[in-house]
Design a protein around this motif. Structure first.
Motif: not given
Length: 424
Positions: A20-24, A387-388, A397-399
């Motif tokens: 889900p948002t938000p994300f970088h 962060e993705l 990828k989830l980083i």
């Protein structure tokens, strides 16, 4: 004018279904191409090395991509040194540029074999105290004072900056360090921030190359590297012309051959410490429109806030905004795009012309790959986002996972605070 996102609406929608948002999110393809171009631009210098500014984007997954291209780590704190150690960046892969530095941080860097870059002449004694003796290889940070001009425009004012040594101090520092056993010397300087011009590095290089010759001749020291630091910027605004790293590299080469080669110093390695240029354009903050308000102005509220990207709130910095799926729509509405913090400066854009925004629209905020996530904080109890990495094969990828309330309350663990909240 516009900027092109590296995500389509369709891809963003697919990602949001899982994260889900938000994300970088960061673009691996763009990051790799940029690193390759930097190496090509400075391939004329055998010892060239980029020390990525960890402060800009302290994510080991991203830094490890750069390490595939020979990049080291520019560190400025204990935890950044620890991060570097954790990913195997030790020895000459570390450049430690710090100020007002605790003794234990000098010692930790020295134990890792990193290069200590002194910000102040008094730090000679501090390093000696922390490490027992001075390392064989050291660097000093130079600040010539005054102003630094490019094309008759003042780009920065080194005389007001807290960083670096004066001309007199760096000569004295090199003399003292040589007497105390230092054998290899470096010069470092950072005079301008986020320059969008191909002239900055060559102009800075000329200053440092001439200083290097004078230090060699008058103090008798062996200078093995010159660190141009950062300052090469990115075009945040769509009407700005981006820097040409090949023209920059060629400009530095010409000055190198004009100043260092005739002096018999053409074995000096060139170092850089770029964060914004290396990572900035290859990151974006993705958020969703969740509220609209019609009062004295037209407001669009999103689920991100200054916690996720503080540059607009703190500096009034411009970040371009794209409404995904409406790239070709008329920009016939004027909005303030806001977050939910209890601060009126929590705005990603003010009086920005955008397409009509509807609730649920995906908002793509450009150029957050450097000094985006890293400058986040927890005001109002807000939690930092995930962060993705958009991988070269199109996978995601989830980083770094998003923070949770348990993370927020973790430092109260001596009171079992989080457990009490849950119990209630």
């Amino acid at each position: 004018m516009s900027k092109t996102p590296f995500l389509t609406k369709e891809k963003a929608t697919e990602i949001i279904a899982e994260y889900p948002t938000p994300f970088h999110i960061y673009d691996e393809k763009g990051l790799r191409e940029n690193a390759e171009n930097l190496l090509k631009a400075f391939s004329w210098n055998k010892g060239f090395k980029e020390y990525f500014a960890v402060k800009a984007t302290p994510n080991p997954f991203l830094i490890n991509i750069l390490r595939e291209y020979g990049c080291g780590c520019d560190c400025s704190s204990m935890t950044e040194l620890m991060l570097s150690k954790a990913i195997g960046a030790v020895g000459d892969d570390i450049m430690f540029s710090s100020n007002d530095t605790p003794l234990e941080e000098f010692k930790f860097c020295n134990d890792l074999g990193g290069i200590i870059n002194l910000d102040d002449i008094t730090h000679i004694e501090a390093v000696e105290k922390a490490c027992g003796k001075l390392p064989k290889k050291m660097s000093c940070r130079y600040n010539p004072g005054g102003v630094f001009q490019i094309s008759n425009s003042i780009m920065d004012n080194p005389g007001d900056a807290k960083y670096g040594m004066t001309t007199e101090q760096i000569f004295e520092a090199f003399k003292i360090m040589k007497e105390k056993g230092v054998e290899e010397f470096g010069i470092h300087s950072f005079l301008c921030s986020n320059t969008v011009t191909n002239d900055y590095y060559p102009m800075l290089a000329k200053v440092l190359f001439e200083l290097a010759v004078e230090l060699r001749d008058k103090v008798g020291v062996k200078i093995t590297f010159i660190n141009l630091s950062g300052g090469v910027g990115i075009p945040y605004r769509p009407d700005q012309e981006p820097n040409d790293i090949f023209r920059i590299g060629e400009g530095v080469r010409k000055v190198y051959e004009e100043v260092l080669t005739p002096a018999g110093m053409d074995d000096i390695a060139i170092f850089t410490e770029m964060g914004r240029y290396m990572m900035g354009p290859y990151g974006a903050l993705v958020t969703t429109a969740i509220n609209e308000k019609h009062t004295h102005k037209e407001y669009i509220g999103v689920d991100a806030c200054a916690v996720n990207l503080m540059r607009p709130a703190v500096y009034g910095a411009y970040h371009h905004i794209t409404v995904l799926g409406k790239e070709n729509a008329l920009h016939d509405h004027v909005y303030d795009v806001t977050g939910s913090l209890c601060e009126n400066c929590d705005k990603f854009a003010i009086d920005r012309r955008l397409p009509e925004i509807e609730m649920g629209d995906i908002i793509y905020i450009h150029d957050t790959g450097a000094h985006g996530y890293s400058m986040g904080y927890n005001y109002n109890g807000k939690l930092k986002s995930a962060e993705l990495l958009l991988q070269t094969d199109g996978g995601v990828k989830l980083i770094r996972r998003a923070e949770t309330p348990k993370d927020y309350f973790a430092t109260f663990d001596c009171f079992d605070f989080y457990d009490k909240v849950l119990d209630e």
